[in-house]
Design a protein around this motif. Structure first.
Motif: not given
Length: 465
Positions: A429-432, A434
């Motif tokens: 996952t690239s979103s911190n 999430l």
């Protein structure tokens, strides 16, 4: 006092004294990244790694014997302390003489060898005094000394690294000063009157040495398991890669904050409760709670590791965050292995703990040679995790067969699935945002699954006295 409450209360005392000091160590990580090059940081890591190897060897592990023997009601505590002190003094003289001689060789240039020897001497003296203080029940002074040591070291780091630009030498001097002042504080707690070398007793020293003798090769084997990866990386990849690997280990080492605080109280409880009729239930319950706390602490680190490296760490170190899941697995396994090892030392059967550690050391050497060649610094972390898993499995099986701990395969499978799953989420996952949300959900599920067990053990009406 209920044995669980006593363990809990002792842990709180040590936590109050240690959390502030450990927090300061993490605050210093950005300073290290901006004032030391990857090569210099790699050198400081090698120095601390070698010190951790040599301190139990040159001291003959006498500080562990001092702790264990000083807890026995049948022993004269002054005799125990001074017998250990004589061994430490003799070792220190040899260390310093050898340091001055080896410093003449150009091979050690850049590693501040004389300062390193002073650091080694300060380390073994602090270990001796602090273990004695803890064994005789001076929990609060023991914790306060840890705070003093770290805050002094942090202040010296700011001055010597940021303002005076002293590099590796400044880092070592900071550690020396911190240990010296921490030791001086412990001597003001009342144990100074116990120090008199006339209390040295040869027969007691021999018995202490018999106890500590298997712990010496055990420490070497444990060192191979936990820190030899730095030397393998240095030889097979390079000093800059070792600097990246060292930085990757800095933040996950927050797990050791929890374990070190807990060990300080658990060692006392393990000795006091081992021979009681309900010892198996006590050990199993504490083991289960300890394991879940380790898992939650590791997930918390994974939640914030990427933004931490992005915002607070120099960009040259950023790629190191990807090693974190493997490093955490290694720390979880080593922490649980250490927990089980304490049960062996409670009965003074140190030979058995040595044998279990040797298995892991052999696996670590072979795995490091194979995996570092294949995967670089990722391979080092993987080799560590595998070697500590071997130690954990052998110790757990031995204690289970001897009726000292219960076995719950469902819990073990559950823990692995949870951590593997969340590690994959963090890496993919690239979103911190999430990543953090998933982490909160996972922690909530773990806490709810174990809440009834924790409540039944510690009771929700605990009051710290």
């Amino acid at each position: 006092m209920n044995k669980y409450k006593k363990l809990f209360n002792n842990s709180i005392i040590f936590a109050i004294g240690n959390l502030g000091s450990k927090l300061m160590q993490f605050i210093m990580v950005p300073l290290y990244s901006f004032t030391l090059t990857t090569s210099e940081f790699g050198k400081t890591d090698i120095i601390t790694t070698i010190i951790s190897l040599l301190s139990p060897l040159v001291s003959l592990e006498i500080y562990d014997a001092v702790f264990r023997f000083a807890m026995d009601k049948s022993e004269n505590k002054k005799v125990v302390l001074n017998s250990g002190l004589v061994i430490t003094l003799l070792s220190s003289i040899v260390i310093l003489l050898l340091g001055f001689v080896l410093n003449l060789f150009s091979f050690f240039k850049g590693y501040c060898l004389v300062l390193d020897c002073f650091l080694l001497v300060c380390t073994i003296f602090y270990s001796l005094i602090s273990n004695y203080v803890r064994a005789i029940g001076y929990s609060k002074p023991f914790a306060i000394a840890g705070v003093i040591n770290t805050f002094i070291m942090a202040g010296m780091n700011v001055v010597l690294l940021y303002f005076w630009k002293m590099g590796v030498a400044g880092y070592v001097i900071s550690m020396i000063v911190g240990l010296l002042i921490g030791s001086l504080y412990l001597l003001t707690t009342g144990i100074r009157k116990d120090i008199n070398l006339r209390y040295f007793n040869r027969s007691v020293t021999v018995r202490m040495f018999i106890y500590s003798l298997p712990l010496i090769p055990n420490s070497l084997s444990w060192w191979i398991n936990s820190t030899s990866d730095r030397l393998f990386i240095l030889a097979m990849v390079g000093v800059s890669a070792n600097g990246l690997y060292a930085m990757a280990n800095k933040i996950p080492n927050a797990v050791t904050i929890l374990t070190n605080i807990f060990y300080q109280s658990w060692q006392i409880s393990a000795v006091e409760e081992y021979d009681n009729k309900n010892a198996r239930e006590f050990i199993t319950n504490v083991f289960n709670v300890f394991t879940y706390i380790l898992l939650i602490g590791s997930i918390l680190i994974l939640m914030f590791i990427r933004p931490f490296f992005k915002i607070l760490i120099d960009p040259s170190y950023y790629s190191a965050w990807r090693i974190t899941p493997l490093v955490l697995w290694s720390l979880i396994y080593s922490s649980i292995s250490g927990f089980l090892g304490t049960i062996y030392t409670a009965t003074k059967k140190t030979g058995e703990i040595f044998i279990t550690t040797v298995y892991g050391a052999i696996v670590n050497i072979v795995a490091s040679l194979v995996f570092i060649k294949l995967f670089g610094i990722y391979g080092a972390a993987l080799a560590n995790a595998i070697s500590f898993l071997v130690v954990l499995a052998v110790r757990y099986y031995h204690l289970y067969v001897n009726g000292r701990i219960s076995f719950n395969i469902k819990n073990i499978i559950f823990l692995h699935l949870v951590f593997f799953g969340y590690s994959a989420i963090v890496l993919v996952t690239s979103s911190n945002i999430l990543t953090i949300i998933f982490g909160i959900v996972v922690i909530a599920l773990i806490a709810m699954s174990e809440w009834n067990k924790i409540k039944s053990i510690f009771h929700i009406d605990i009051k710290i006295k």
